[in-house]
Design a protein around this motif. Structure first.
Motif, PDB file in Angstrom:
ATOM      1  N   TYR A   6     117.151  93.412 -18.446  1.00  0.00           N
ATOM      2  CA  TYR A   6     117.433  94.844 -18.554  1.00  0.00           C
ATOM      3  C   TYR A   6     116.431  95.546 -19.464  1.00  0.00           C
ATOM      4  CZ  TYR A   6     119.778  99.214 -19.753  1.00  0.00           C
ATOM      5  OH  TYR A   6     120.067 100.537 -19.961  1.00  0.00           O
ATOM      6  N   GLU A   7     115.909  96.626 -18.973  1.00  0.00           N
ATOM      7  CA  GLU A   7     115.057  97.493 -19.784  1.00  0.00           C
ATOM      8  C   GLU A   7     115.637  98.880 -19.607  1.00  0.00           C
ATOM      9  OE1 GLU A   7     110.297  97.908 -19.856  1.00  0.00           O
ATOM     10  OE2 GLU A   7     111.199  98.699 -18.048  1.00  0.00           O
ATOM     11  N   ARG A   8     115.810  99.618 -20.683  1.00  0.00           N
ATOM     12  CA  ARG A   8     116.474 100.903 -20.517  1.00  0.00           C
ATOM     13  C   ARG A   8     115.663 101.802 -19.596  1.00  0.00           C
ATOM     14  NH1 ARG A   8     114.118 104.745 -23.689  1.00  0.00           N
ATOM     15  NH2 ARG A   8     113.075 103.679 -25.394  1.00  0.00           N
ATOM     16  N   PRO A   9     116.339 102.667 -18.808  1.00  0.00           N
ATOM     17  CA  PRO A   9     115.608 103.510 -17.853  1.00  0.00           C
ATOM     18  C   PRO A   9     114.641 104.445 -18.568  1.00  0.00           C
ATOM     19  CG  PRO A   9     117.896 104.230 -18.038  1.00  0.00           C
ATOM     20  CD  PRO A   9     117.788 102.935 -18.778  1.00  0.00           C
ATOM     21  N   VAL A  10     113.443 104.555 -18.036  1.00  0.00           N
ATOM     22  CA  VAL A  10     112.433 105.405 -18.655  1.00  0.00           C
ATOM     23  C   VAL A  10     111.768 106.264 -17.610  1.00  0.00           C
ATOM     24  CG1 VAL A  10     110.347 105.438 -20.074  1.00  0.00           C
ATOM     25  CG2 VAL A  10     111.908 103.513 -20.271  1.00  0.00           C
ATOM     26  N   ILE A  11     111.522 107.504 -17.965  1.00  0.00           N
ATOM     27  CA  ILE A  11     110.702 108.376 -17.122  1.00  0.00           C
ATOM     28  C   ILE A  11     109.636 108.987 -18.019  1.00  0.00           C
ATOM     29  CG2 ILE A  11     112.378 110.290 -17.397  1.00  0.00           C
ATOM     30  CD1 ILE A  11     111.352 111.202 -14.553  1.00  0.00           C
ATOM     31  N   ILE A  12     108.408 108.931 -17.578  1.00  0.00           N
ATOM     32  CA  ILE A  12     107.317 109.469 -18.398  1.00  0.00           C
ATOM     33  C   ILE A  12     106.551 110.506 -17.600  1.00  0.00           C
ATOM     34  CG2 ILE A  12     105.160 108.911 -19.584  1.00  0.00           C
ATOM     35  CD1 ILE A  12     106.430 106.175 -20.197  1.00  0.00           C
ATOM     36  N   LYS A  13     106.429 111.656 -18.207  1.00  0.00           N
ATOM     37  CA  LYS A  13     105.686 112.717 -17.549  1.00  0.00           C
ATOM     38  C   LYS A  13     104.197 112.441 -17.684  1.00  0.00           C
ATOM     39  CE  LYS A  13     105.215 117.673 -17.403  1.00  0.00           C
ATOM     40  NZ  LYS A  13     105.626 118.957 -17.938  1.00  0.00           N
ATOM     41  N   GLN A  14     103.460 112.639 -16.620  1.00  0.00           N
ATOM     42  CA  GLN A  14     102.022 112.372 -16.647  1.00  0.00           C
ATOM     43  C   GLN A  14     101.260 113.593 -17.143  1.00  0.00           C
ATOM     44  OE1 GLN A  14     100.757 109.193 -15.795  1.00  0.00           O
ATOM     45  NE2 GLN A  14     102.942 108.855 -16.035  1.00  0.00           N
ATOM     46  N   SER A  27     100.704  99.377 -26.363  1.00  0.00           N
ATOM     47  CA  SER A  27     101.415  98.729 -27.457  1.00  0.00           C
ATOM     48  C   SER A  27     100.721  97.417 -27.783  1.00  0.00           C
ATOM     49  CB  SER A  27     102.841  98.468 -27.002  1.00  0.00           C
ATOM     50  OG  SER A  27     103.436  97.483 -27.792  1.00  0.00           O
ATOM     51  N   ARG A 325     116.495 110.597 -29.880  1.00  0.00           N
ATOM     52  CA  ARG A 325     115.518 111.484 -29.251  1.00  0.00           C
ATOM     53  C   ARG A 325     115.516 112.776 -30.035  1.00  0.00           C
ATOM     54  NH1 ARG A 325     112.857 110.629 -24.819  1.00  0.00           N
ATOM     55  NH2 ARG A 325     114.111 108.908 -24.088  1.00  0.00           N
ATOM     56  N   ARG A 331     110.700 110.305 -28.550  1.00  0.00           N
ATOM     57  CA  ARG A 331     111.464 109.103 -28.859  1.00  0.00           C
ATOM     58  C   ARG A 331     111.264 108.720 -30.316  1.00  0.00           C
ATOM     59  NH1 ARG A 331     115.405 107.116 -25.818  1.00  0.00           N
ATOM     60  NH2 ARG A 331     116.166 105.424 -27.108  1.00  0.00           N
ATOM     61  N   PHE A 361     107.038  98.845 -19.692  1.00  0.00           N
ATOM     62  CA  PHE A 361     106.998 100.279 -19.956  1.00  0.00           C
ATOM     63  C   PHE A 361     106.897 100.575 -21.435  1.00  0.00           C
ATOM     64  CE2 PHE A 361     107.356 104.007 -17.299  1.00  0.00           C
ATOM     65  CZ  PHE A 361     107.062 103.425 -16.078  1.00  0.00           C
ATOM     66  N   GLU A 363     106.351 103.735 -24.536  1.00  0.00           N
ATOM     67  CA  GLU A 363     106.603 105.142 -24.780  1.00  0.00           C
ATOM     68  C   GLU A 363     106.033 105.493 -26.139  1.00  0.00           C
ATOM     69  OE1 GLU A 363     110.459 108.015 -24.070  1.00  0.00           O
ATOM     70  OE2 GLU A 363     110.765 105.887 -24.258  1.00  0.00           O
TER      71      GLU A 363
ATOM     72  N   SER C  26     103.978 115.426 -12.174  1.00  0.00           N
ATOM     73  CA  SER C  26     104.280 114.069 -11.724  1.00  0.00           C
ATOM     74  C   SER C  26     104.742 113.206 -12.881  1.00  0.00           C
ATOM     75  CB  SER C  26     103.097 113.446 -10.994  1.00  0.00           C
ATOM     76  OG  SER C  26     101.898 113.797 -11.597  1.00  0.00           O
ATOM     77  N   PHE C  27     105.486 112.168 -12.521  1.00  0.00           N
ATOM     78  CA  PHE C  27     106.132 111.298 -13.505  1.00  0.00           C
ATOM     79  C   PHE C  27     106.021 109.852 -13.036  1.00  0.00           C
ATOM     80  CE2 PHE C  27     108.200 115.355 -13.313  1.00  0.00           C
ATOM     81  CZ  PHE C  27     108.419 115.717 -14.634  1.00  0.00           C
ATOM     82  N   THR C  28     106.123 108.942 -13.973  1.00  0.00           N
ATOM     83  CA  THR C  28     106.298 107.547 -13.572  1.00  0.00           C
ATOM     84  C   THR C  28     107.629 107.051 -14.124  1.00  0.00           C
ATOM     85  OG1 THR C  28     104.990 106.872 -15.467  1.00  0.00           O
ATOM     86  CG2 THR C  28     103.871 106.904 -13.358  1.00  0.00           C
ATOM     87  N   LEU C  29     108.228 106.121 -13.360  1.00  0.00           N
ATOM     88  CA  LEU C  29     109.541 105.586 -13.739  1.00  0.00           C
ATOM     89  C   LEU C  29     109.452 104.075 -13.831  1.00  0.00           C
ATOM     90  CD1 LEU C  29     111.162 107.649 -10.954  1.00  0.00           C
ATOM     91  CD2 LEU C  29     112.050 107.806 -13.278  1.00  0.00           C
ATOM     92  N   ASN C  30     110.238 103.490 -14.699  1.00  0.00           N
ATOM     93  CA  ASN C  30     110.330 102.032 -14.654  1.00  0.00           C
ATOM     94  C   ASN C  30     111.372 101.649 -13.597  1.00  0.00           C
ATOM     95  OD1 ASN C  30     112.620 102.704 -16.057  1.00  0.00           O
ATOM     96  ND2 ASN C  30     112.395 101.130 -17.627  1.00  0.00           N
ATOM     97  N   GLY C  33     114.865 103.074 -13.986  1.00  0.00           N
ATOM     98  CA  GLY C  33     114.813 104.517 -13.786  1.00  0.00           C
ATOM     99  C   GLY C  33     114.774 104.845 -12.300  1.00  0.00           C
ATOM    100  N   ASP C  67     122.369 104.534 -22.405  1.00  0.00           N
ATOM    101  CA  ASP C  67     121.015 104.706 -21.876  1.00  0.00           C
ATOM    102  C   ASP C  67     121.012 105.633 -20.660  1.00  0.00           C
ATOM    103  OD1 ASP C  67     120.111 103.047 -23.837  1.00  0.00           O
ATOM    104  OD2 ASP C  67     119.857 101.285 -22.558  1.00  0.00           O
TER     105      ASP C  67
END
Lengths: 453, 347, 84
Positions: A6-14, A27, A325, A331, A361, A363, C26-30, C33, C67
């Motif tokens: 399990y890895e917590r859900p992540v969304i990263i804006k580009q 990292s 957050r 974060r 992932f 952050e 645009s975004f990326t998700l794991n 996600g 989460d």
């Protein structure tokens, strides 16, 4: 069926310029163990946070540095800088490696004596040497490095009163082209003060001039200033030999060599821009061959390196207390080690590595300590994988100055352990207890009781 | 033969990667493949299919050398790179320090040494020039406002106040100097460089040093059009023995290895040339040198491989470059490919 | 617990790349996600999604719920989902 990792859900804006795991600053890879011992095991047994030192690394650093200098100049002596880290176990490793003690206060002087270092192997530096301390040092035949004229006069008075001779050197400061100039310590070369002090000492029967000392600054990022400093000391040494027929026992160029810890505001990583220790050694030793002396009369080169020998041998293991957050979406990770243990984080961007494997992932995060104070920030911006409560991190380059500058503030100080060469673990400073703090406090009698409603 | 080149960010302050690749591709005896190493998914060069076969995202060197090296090795596993030509200021220290490690995995590079990179630092260049009798604007280092009071009287306003890494302002009087001093020091730290202001026009030299004191080639250029960011948008190759000779002299004294750009200011009254800066890589206008007859990027690749290169003795004067912008059209799929996979395949 | 739906036109690729045609962002998700967005698309309620995650991955429901909520807050801020 076993469940998936399990890895917590992540969304990263580009954003342009701040791309992803390939493009942005990634990292550090996880550091799951220190000297072969799992981080988890260490903190389970000795608590978190935990300062951990590696005996092997300290010895390696010292031996490597000695070799670098010895291959360039025949007579080299190291003196361990107590202020950098004066835990008894740490100092003793250095003393076992043959290093003398370099102290800058009566407290440090007494500490060195307490560990069994005899006076003649103690270099006594610093602007604040009390009359009592000087007396002690004279009787012990310590090497006293005079910082200013008032100290010189007290020393003359003391040696005359005790009818003893003292082994002395003076600290010289000079313009080596670096900023800021450390001209508040010692006697200035350019304005003739140093020559004047030397003359005064040469003419005094009780003061035995055995060396010259300088210390040009701290975390010096280029080798050239050292060359300039040694050129000046060599010039003074040649003058002493010509005018007063004094052959010095040693030339002490102090410390100031950097570690690979990266200063704040420095764009590139320290390891990329710093010269190698070999280059520093070249700059320091080359001018020594301009001494007008026969080879067998060459003085010993003394080095008082602190940071360069211990910084990467110290690790601070810490545990994640929680995630948060900020209102702007950033974060943050709260860990159980704060700036009260890591004073150096005011000047350095300490590297922080995760202590366990996690998803790929990452952050951009801020890392905060546990103190209820806004200043408790270890890193404003660092890329880290997703962290869970109870996960751990390893903070790097904490060997220098942290366990001497740390303070008891809000929380008590944690255990310090040393991983010995044979893989065993020894506690070298026990975590503080409430009594350690309250035992030296006194509450006036009238304040002894109160009743709360 | 596979060559990797960085700096495909040919934006309004362009990196030299695209013109370097263009030069290499045009060499008669070039027979190989070129890949791009990019820091940002939107570096335009990565989307120009005729520039590099594949483009890989790499981390910024500021993130640490181990990670940087690891990513390069990972790419090397796939590509088997023979030569990397780095082209950006910020990565030079990284490549200088990684040179032998890269060699151990079969990658050759052409990069100045750490000492050479240090000497050209803004705070060091002046003393270097003084030592070798090269004219440079007088330079004073200040670490406090008090130091500004102590500036020698022969230094007349206006003066240039410069940060140790970036930023420069022209100060017309003490008050302005003090205010720029504070502004720059809060951003870039100390020391602050106070430099003699020379009124005149700027001339540039693009050159390549062989690491043994020799200059493989050198081409002088006068900017014809300068953008509001101070970048040359058009320029012409000129004949100027003096600035070429100074550049050769610097290369000789430093045993400079790799590409370099020398920036000069010519005093409009005395006509004297002052060396302002040395950039430790090819300039973005390096293709003008190629077009004028000196294919320095290709020579750099050969030098990196340890081959002997012929020196260029002359070049064509009066060649002009005019930069232009062009809207390349691509699909969001391409952007996704590079963002998610870290590589963009142009084949 | 509040339930959410994905806003119109949001396209998520198998790679976890998300493009908002309306804004050009645009975004990326794991992986998780991306899974959550998939479940939302299929019309699952928040509780159903949390249960599915806790069933499939090595995580207890409390952590999965915390989460999930944090993630949903971000998605709301980015205008990718909205409460039903």
């Amino acid at each position: 069926m076993s469940k998936k990792y399990y890895e917590r859900p992540v969304i990263i804006k580009q954003h342009s310029g701040m791309m992803n795991k390939f493009g942005s600053s990634p990292s550090l890879p996880p550091i799951t163990e220190v000297e072969g011992i799992p981080v988890k095991e260490l903190t389970e047994k000795y608590g978190s946070p935990l300062f951990t030192f590696s005996e092997r690394k300290i010895r390696d650093n010292q031996r490597k540095m000695l070799r670098i200098f010895k291959t360039r100049y025949p007579k080299v002596q190291f003196a361990w800088s107590y202020k950098t880290n004066y835990l008894g176990a740490i100092c003793s490793v250095f003393h076992q490696e043959g290093s003398w003690a370099e102290v800058v206060s009566e407290f440090e002087y007494d500490k060195a004596k307490g560990l069994g270092v005899d006076g003649q192997h103690i270099i006594f530096n610093g602007p604040d040497k009390t009359e009592e301390a000087l007396e002690k040092a004279v009787k012990d035949k310590a090497k006293i490095h005079i910082d200013h004229f008032d100290e010189l006069y007290s020393l003359m008075e003391i040696t005359e009163r005790l009818n003893l001779k003292a082994d002395v050197a003076i600290r010289v400061n000079m313009d080596t082209g670096i900023y800021p100039k450390w001209d508040r310590f010692g006697f200035n070369y350019e304005n003739g003060e140093a020559a004047q002090a030397l003359k005064r000492i040469a003419m005094n029967d009780n003061l035995n001039l055995i060396g010259l000392h300088t210390h040009i600054g701290t975390y010096i990022m280029s080798a050239e200033p050292y060359r300039q400093a040694v050129i000046v000391l060599v010039e003074l040494a040649n003058m002493l030999s010509k005018q007063y027929d004094i052959a010095l026992d040693y030339i002490d160029v102090g410390g100031g060599l950097p570690s690979n810890n990266t200063l704040k505001g420095q764009y590139l990583d320290a390891e990329q821009i710093l010269p190698t220790y070999e280059q520093y050694a070249d700059a320091i030793t080359a001018p020594l061959f301009d001494l007008n002396l026969k080879p067998d009369e060459l003085p010993t080169l003394i080095l008082e390196s602190g940071r360069a020998l211990i910084d990467d041998a110290g690790y601070l293991l810490s545990t994640v207390i929680g995630n948060k957050r900020l209102s702007n979406g950033k974060r943050t990770i709260i860990i159980d080690a704060g700036v009260n243990y890591l004073f150096t984080s005011h000047w350095f961007n300490h590297k922080i590595a995760p202590a366990q494997h996690s998803g790929s992932f990452t952050e951009n995060s801020a890392v905060y300590g546990p103190l209820c104070m806004n200043i408790d920030v270890l890193r404003e911006d660092i890329v880290l994988p997703t962290m869970r409560k109870g996960d751990q991190v390893v903070i790097l380059y904490v060997g220098a100055y942290s366990v001497t500058q740390w303070m008891q503030f809000i929380t008590l100080r944690p255990n310090v352990v040393m991983i010995m060469e044979d893989g065993s673990v020894e506690v070298i400073r026990e975590s503080e207890k409430l009594e350690n703090i309250t035992s030296s406090e006194k509450v006036p009698e009238k304040l002894n009781s109160f009743s709360l409603k | 033969m596979k060559i990797a080149v960085t700096g495909l960010n040919n934006v309004d302050n362009p990196g030299p990667g695209v013109p370097v690749i263009r030069g290499i591709r045009e060499a008669d005896d070039f027979d190989g493949e070129i890949i791009g190493l990019i820091y940002d998914a939107l570096e335009p060069g990565a989307y120009m299919s005729e520039v590099a076969s594949r483009n890989y995202l790499i981390p910024y060197p500021s993130g640490g050398l181990d990670i940087y090296f690891e990513r390069l090795s990972q790419i090397n596993e796939i590509e088997k790179i023979d030569v990397i030509i780095p082209t950006l200021d910020a990565e030079m220290f990284a490549f200088a320090k990684l040179k032998s490690k890269l060699e151990s995995i079969g990658i050759k590079t052409l990069v100045p040494t750490v000492e050479q990179l240090t000497i050209r630092g803004k705070d060091k260049l002046f003393s270097f020039c003084e030592k070798y009798n090269i004219s440079a604007p007088k330079n004073y280092l200040a670490s406090s406002v008090q130091d500004l009071y102590k500036l020698p009287s022969e230094l007349k306003y206006p003066v240039v106040i410069k940060g140790i890494f970036y930023d420069a302002y022209i100060a017309n009087n003490f008050d302005e100097a003090e205010s720029y001093f504070r502004k720059i020091s809060s951003k870039w730290g100390y020391p602050i460089i106070v430099q003699e202001y020379i009124k005149g026009s700027e001339y540039n030299v693009c050159a390549l040093g062989d690491g043994e004191g020799g200059t493989v080639g050198a081409v002088a250029m006068k900017k014809l059009f300068i953008t509001d960011k101070g970048k040359g948008w058009a320029g012409v190759s000129i004949e100027d023995d003096e600035i070429i000779d100074i550049s050769r002299k610097v290369i000789e004294e430093l045993n400079w290895i790799g590409g370099a750009e020398f920036e000069f200011m010519r005093d409009e009254e005395t006509n004297k040339n002052y060396l302002l800066e040395i950039n430790p890589r090819f300039p973005a206008w390096v293709y003008l040198a190629v077009a004028a007859g000196q294919n320095l990027p290709h020579a750099a690749v050969q030098l990196a491989q340890g081959k002997k290169v012929e020196t260029f003795e002359s070049y064509e004067v009066g060649k002009i470059f005019i930069r232009y912008s062009w809207d390349l059209i691509t699909d969001i799929k391409k952007f996704e490919e590079i963002t998610v996979k870290g590589v963009l395949n142009n084949e | 617990m509040e339930n959410y739906k994905m806003l119109n036109n949001v396209a998520v690729s198998e790679n976890g790349f998300l493009f908002l045609p309306g804004t050009g962002e645009s975004f990326t998700l794991n992986e998780i996600g991306r899974m959550i967005l998939e479940y939302l698309k299929e019309g699952n309620s928040s509780n159903e999604i949390i249960e599915k995650i806790a069933g499939e991955y090595d995580v207890d429901e409390t952590v999965a719920e915390r989460d999930f909520n944090d993630f949903i807050n971000q998605l709301k801020n980015f205008r990718i989902v909205d409460a039903i």
